[in-house]
Every structure is written in structure tokens, then in C-alpha cells.
Scaffold this motif. Sequence first.
Motif, short mmCIF file in Angstrom:
data_model
loop_
_atom_site.label_atom_id
_atom_site.label_comp_id
_atom_site.label_asym_id
_atom_site.label_seq_id
_atom_site.Cartn_x
_atom_site.Cartn_y
_atom_site.Cartn_z
N ALA A 114 29.89 -16.77 10.21
CA ALA A 114 31.34 -16.78 10.91
C ALA A 114 31.61 -15.56 11.60
CB ALA A 114 32.33 -17.25 9.91
N LEU A 115 31.57 -14.45 10.90
CA LEU A 115 31.78 -13.10 11.47
C LEU A 115 30.96 -12.91 12.59
CD1 LEU A 115 33.40 -10.39 11.62
CD2 LEU A 115 31.98 -9.41 9.68
N HIS A 116 29.85 -13.16 12.40
CA HIS A 116 28.77 -12.81 13.61
C HIS A 116 29.27 -13.73 14.99
CE1 HIS A 116 25.27 -11.36 15.76
NE2 HIS A 116 24.91 -12.72 16.07
N GLU A 117 29.38 -15.04 14.78
CA GLU A 117 29.79 -15.83 15.76
C GLU A 117 31.33 -15.27 16.35
OE1 GLU A 117 27.43 -19.78 13.90
OE2 GLU A 117 29.68 -19.82 14.43
N ALA A 118 31.98 -14.94 15.64
CA ALA A 118 33.38 -14.44 16.20
C ALA A 118 33.42 -13.07 16.95
CB ALA A 118 34.69 -14.61 15.21
N HIS A 119 32.77 -12.38 16.46
CA HIS A 119 32.50 -10.91 16.86
C HIS A 119 31.01 -10.48 16.83
CE1 HIS A 119 36.87 -10.55 17.01
NE2 HIS A 119 36.92 -10.83 15.51
N PRO A 120 30.24 -10.72 17.80
CA PRO A 120 28.73 -10.77 17.65
C PRO A 120 28.49 -9.08 17.80
CG PRO A 120 29.28 -12.10 19.66
CD PRO A 120 30.59 -11.75 19.05
N ASN A 121 29.40 -8.25 18.35
CA ASN A 121 28.99 -6.67 18.53
C ASN A 121 29.36 -5.89 17.10
OD1 ASN A 121 31.75 -7.05 18.73
ND2 ASN A 121 32.13 -5.14 19.93
N VAL A 122 29.87 -6.56 16.05
CA VAL A 122 30.03 -5.86 14.67
C VAL A 122 28.94 -5.98 14.02
CG1 VAL A 122 31.40 -6.02 12.70
CG2 VAL A 122 32.46 -6.63 14.92
N GLN A 123 28.38 -4.87 13.60
CA GLN A 123 27.51 -4.42 12.58
C GLN A 123 27.84 -4.75 11.05
OE1 GLN A 123 26.12 -0.20 12.09
NE2 GLN A 123 24.59 -0.93 10.71
N ILE A 124 27.12 -5.55 10.64
CA ILE A 124 27.70 -6.03 9.11
C ILE A 124 26.93 -5.55 8.16
CG2 ILE A 124 28.19 -8.07 7.39
CD1 ILE A 124 28.31 -9.73 10.03
#
Length: 209
Positions: free
Chosen positions: A168-178
Motif C-alpha cells: 500500500a505504501l509503495h502504491e501510494a508513494h512509489p518514491n519512498v524507500q522502505i
Amino acid sequence: MDMLTVVDHPLLKRDLTILRDRTTAHGLFRKTVSDAAAILAYETLRSIPLAEVDIHTPLEPTTGYAIAQEVIVVPIMRAGLGMVDGFVRFVPEARVGHLGMQRDEDTHQPVDYYANIPDSVDRAEVFVVDPMLATGGSAISAITRLKEEGADRFTFACLVAAPEGVQALHEAHPNVQIVAATLDRELDENAFIRPGLGDAGDRIFGTPA
Ligand SMILES: O=P(O)(O)OC[C@H]1O[C@H](OP(=O)(O)OP(=O)(O)O)[C@H](O)[C@@H]1O
Ligand SMILES: O=c1cc[nH]c(=O)[nH]1
Ligand SMILES: [Mg+2]
């Protein structure tokens, strides 16, 4: 899941075992969250840019290095507060913003109750910290809010991630490194991470519901 980096370190495996163990009391739990956050910070800060600086040793001039990027750490309260010390111990000049969010127990949606974000967030590398990435709702809302303030360079650091939250986080904010210490199996019907470690905020602050 290549949007996710799971840090592989024997000390993190040991620390996660302490955190998962239901008999761990809140004092040791709080210390261990801080220790594990420091390991994540150490690994995550590998990519921080440096600038050369001229210095003098007691014997002669030489070239050293300084961090060339403003760093802002933003804990999602409450539980994220437990990770701040682990990050700022390596970057004491970092500013710390705060976002207060409480998940509604029935809808599992985050409810905002506080925000204090440094003005310089638009030119900083922003490390959003929270021990738990469950549905991803809190992390997504936090990063949306920070983007509204002008931030655009992010790392989200957590201890325990659920596959649903990473997606979900990747889909909402693809430029965020987790970055996480572990990727757990799944969410349960209450949107708790399994096997997980329970309610991180309650266990850090000794306030079981
Ligand atoms: O990915 P999500 O489904 O949004 O769940 C994760 C969020 O839930 C927990 O906070 P909580 O709401 O329990 O607040 P607390 O930190 O005050 O305990 C946790 O610390 C995250 O902020
Ligand atoms: O497993 C979970 C899910 C959300 N928040 C927590 O503290 N733990
Ligand atoms: Mg909680």
C-alpha cells in the motif's frame, strides 16, 4: 518486494526476539526499540551525501567530510518516538518533526491529532520512523502530509512490516524507500501484524489497553 530493504544483521534478529517476546517488560522493550532503530539508522545513512571539508589535525592540514544534506527525522506518535534517539545519535544536528496519529480501532484508519514540521522540510532528507507498518494507512497519511509541506526525499524506517503495508505504501508513494528489520507474514482480522510484537506504543510506554 524490491521497494523494501530488510536489514540483515544478527543484532537485529536478537533485538526482534526480545521485542516479540510477550514477557519483555516495557523498560527493556523501550531500550531495545532504540537499539534496533540505531542499527536501521546506521544502515540507512550509508547513502547520505558528504562534502569535503578542510580541517587541521594537530600536525597538518587535511581533508575531512561533513554531511552535506539537511536531515529531518519525523516520528509518527506515539510509537515512533521510541526510534528517534536511534536516528539522531548519528546525526545530532538533525531536526525532529512530529506527527501525531492514532489508528481508529474499528476502521483501522489513522486519525491525526498533532503536527509540527520544520520549515526546512522541502530541502531535507526526511526519515519517517514508526516501529510498525501494518495496513500502511498511518505511513501513507504521514508522507502525504509531509509532501503537502514540500518534502520530496523520503525514507520510511520501521521495525516490523506487513506485506499489505509495504504494498500500500509503495502504491501510494512509489518514491519512498522502505527499510525494515523484518517482513512479517500477514495482518490479522484486527489489522495487527502476525507474528508481530503486539501494540508497539503500549509496550514502549507501558500503557497496555
Ligand atoms: O499501518 P497502520 O495500519 O496505520 O498501523 C500502524 C500504526 O499503528 C500504530 O500506532 P497506533 O495507532 O497504535 O498509535 P500509538 O503509536 O499511539 O500506539 C503504529 O505505531 C503505527 O503508527
Ligand atoms: O501489529 C500492530 C499493528 C498496528 N500497530 C501496532 O502497534 N501493532
Ligand atoms: Mg498503539
